[in-house]
Design a protein around this motif. Structure first.
Motif, PDB file in Angstrom:
ATOM      1  N   GLU A 127       0.829  -1.207   0.000  1.00  0.00           N
ATOM      2  CA  GLU A 127       0.000   0.000   0.000  1.00  0.00           C
ATOM      3  C   GLU A 127       0.865   1.260   0.000  1.00  0.00           C
ATOM      4  O   GLU A 127       0.579   2.232  -0.704  1.00  0.00           O
ATOM      5  N   ARG A 131       1.036   4.156  -2.830  1.00  0.00           N
ATOM      6  CA  ARG A 131       0.704   5.543  -2.507  1.00  0.00           C
ATOM      7  C   ARG A 131       1.844   6.513  -2.816  1.00  0.00           C
ATOM      8  O   ARG A 131       1.601   7.633  -3.256  1.00  0.00           O
ATOM      9  N   THR A 243      -3.431   7.667  -8.493  1.00  0.00           N
ATOM     10  CA  THR A 243      -3.325   7.871  -7.063  1.00  0.00           C
ATOM     11  C   THR A 243      -2.723   9.240  -6.808  1.00  0.00           C
ATOM     12  O   THR A 243      -1.809   9.671  -7.506  1.00  0.00           O
ATOM     13  N   HIS A 251      -4.371  12.142   3.894  1.00  0.00           N
ATOM     14  CA  HIS A 251      -4.576  10.734   3.536  1.00  0.00           C
ATOM     15  C   HIS A 251      -5.454  10.035   4.563  1.00  0.00           C
ATOM     16  O   HIS A 251      -6.298   9.216   4.226  1.00  0.00           O
ATOM     17  N   SER A 256      -7.725   6.154   0.538  1.00  0.00           N
ATOM     18  CA  SER A 256      -7.138   5.978  -0.782  1.00  0.00           C
ATOM     19  C   SER A 256      -7.842   4.846  -1.500  1.00  0.00           C
ATOM     20  O   SER A 256      -7.766   3.700  -1.079  1.00  0.00           O
ATOM     21  N   SER A 258      -7.095   3.642  -4.377  1.00  0.00           N
ATOM     22  CA  SER A 258      -6.113   2.735  -4.968  1.00  0.00           C
ATOM     23  C   SER A 258      -5.618   1.716  -3.948  1.00  0.00           C
ATOM     24  O   SER A 258      -5.470   0.529  -4.259  1.00  0.00           O
ATOM     25  N   GLU A 259      -5.359   2.153  -2.719  1.00  0.00           N
ATOM     26  CA  GLU A 259      -4.896   1.229  -1.688  1.00  0.00           C
ATOM     27  C   GLU A 259      -5.981   0.224  -1.323  1.00  0.00           C
ATOM     28  O   GLU A 259      -5.706  -0.954  -1.094  1.00  0.00           O
ATOM     29  N   THR A 271      -1.383   1.308 -10.895  1.00  0.00           N
ATOM     30  CA  THR A 271      -1.634   2.684 -10.443  1.00  0.00           C
ATOM     31  C   THR A 271      -0.606   3.637 -11.052  1.00  0.00           C
ATOM     32  O   THR A 271       0.541   3.275 -11.283  1.00  0.00           O
ATOM     33  N   LYS A 273       0.802   7.682 -10.579  1.00  0.00           N
ATOM     34  CA  LYS A 273       0.834   8.851  -9.697  1.00  0.00           C
ATOM     35  C   LYS A 273       0.456  10.117 -10.463  1.00  0.00           C
ATOM     36  O   LYS A 273       0.957  10.382 -11.536  1.00  0.00           O
TER      37      LYS A 273
END
Length: 274
Positions: A127, A131, A243, A251, A256, A258-259, A271, A273
């Motif tokens: 994760e 992130r 993300t 956060h 999140s 995506s997490e 993912t 950024k």
């Protein structure tokens, strides 16, 4: 794409990630970097001070290198340049530092995909990499046979800040000659009419020279469920999304997506950024 990093803790999940990375490397002719990270030793000299001795550290490094060399002999890595490295550093920070030093283009990691935490590189460390990584991260949940990434989902709000991440998704899809399914998830908390959503997506896609794509609007209780359920409905091979890399309180309060997907989705997730 020239360099792919695969962190490994020698688990089954890491092996699945390496097999997927090997299939990508065969298509792109890029090199693989296989990285094993050891826990930082507690001693600062040659004597034992409550932790392992330097002699024990050398033995750990030797055993890890032996395992890496054995992995390099796997038939699915034939014809692929595989670089190996063993380092003393914390998992997620070590991965991020290795990326910058070696100019990595893609990280491929294994994940249990259900409970969230298992072994060194599973759960929280995966994760954190998702992130914080500046480069794309592909998370593999289980062994993939021929890696048929023919149906790729890109879930987004299609705001201007997602243009660069989408360009990377488009390029990744081109490697596999995949069909891209762009989806706008509408929820009770982020509702848009069909007409408004269609306008946003149509305006967004005009910026790209792209083939083999379709636009979709999907309603669900929340964004995560929408992405998962839409992906199941079309039998997607891969889920792609952006993300923000939020840290700290921002956060903590916003969470999140995506997490969450890395933990809960059964499909591979990639993912990018923002």
């Amino acid at each position: 794409m020239k360099r792919i990093l695969v962190p490994t803790d020698f688990s089954e999940h890491a092996a699945n990630a390496l097999k997927a990375a090997a299939l990508i490397a065969q298509k792109t002719k890029c090199e693989l970097y296989l990285l094993h990270l050891l826990e930082i030793p507690n001693h600062t000299s040659g004597t034992t001070t409550g932790g392992s001795s330097i002699r024990e550290d050398i033995l750990l490094i030797k055993k890890a290198n032996e395992k890496l060399e054995k992995i390099k002999e796997q038939p699915y890595l034939a014809g692929i340049t595989v670089n190996t490295s063993v380092q003393y550093e914390r998992a997620f920070s070590g991965i991020l530092a290795f990326n910058k030093k070696n100019k990595i283009d893609l990280i491929v990691m294994g994940s249990h995909g259900t409970s969230g935490i298992e072994e060194l590189l599973i759960g929280s460390n995966t994760e954190k990499v998702v992130r914080l990584s500046e480069i794309p991260v592909l998370v593999i949940k289980k062994e993939i046979g021929e890696l048929k990434f023919k149906k790729m989902v890109f879930a987004s709000d299609f705001s201007p800040e997602t243009k660069k991440p989408f360009a990377k998704m488009r390029d990744f899809a081109a490697i596999f000659d995949a069909n891209l399914f762009l989806v706008f998830i509408c929820t009770p908390n982020s509702f848009k009419t069909t007409l408004d959503a269609e306008k946003i997506m149509s305006k967004f896609i005009k910026n790209y020279d792209i083939q083999n794509y379709s636009l979709h609007i999907f309603n669900d209780t929340n964004i995560e469920n929408g992405i998962v359920n839409f992906s199941k409905a079309i039998d997607a091979d891969l889920i792609g999304l952006c993300t923000h890399g939020r840290t700290g309180l921002a956060h903590f309060f916003t969470g999140s997506i995506s997490e969450d997907l890395v933990n809960h989705a059964t499909k591979p997730v990639i993912t990018f950024k923002i």
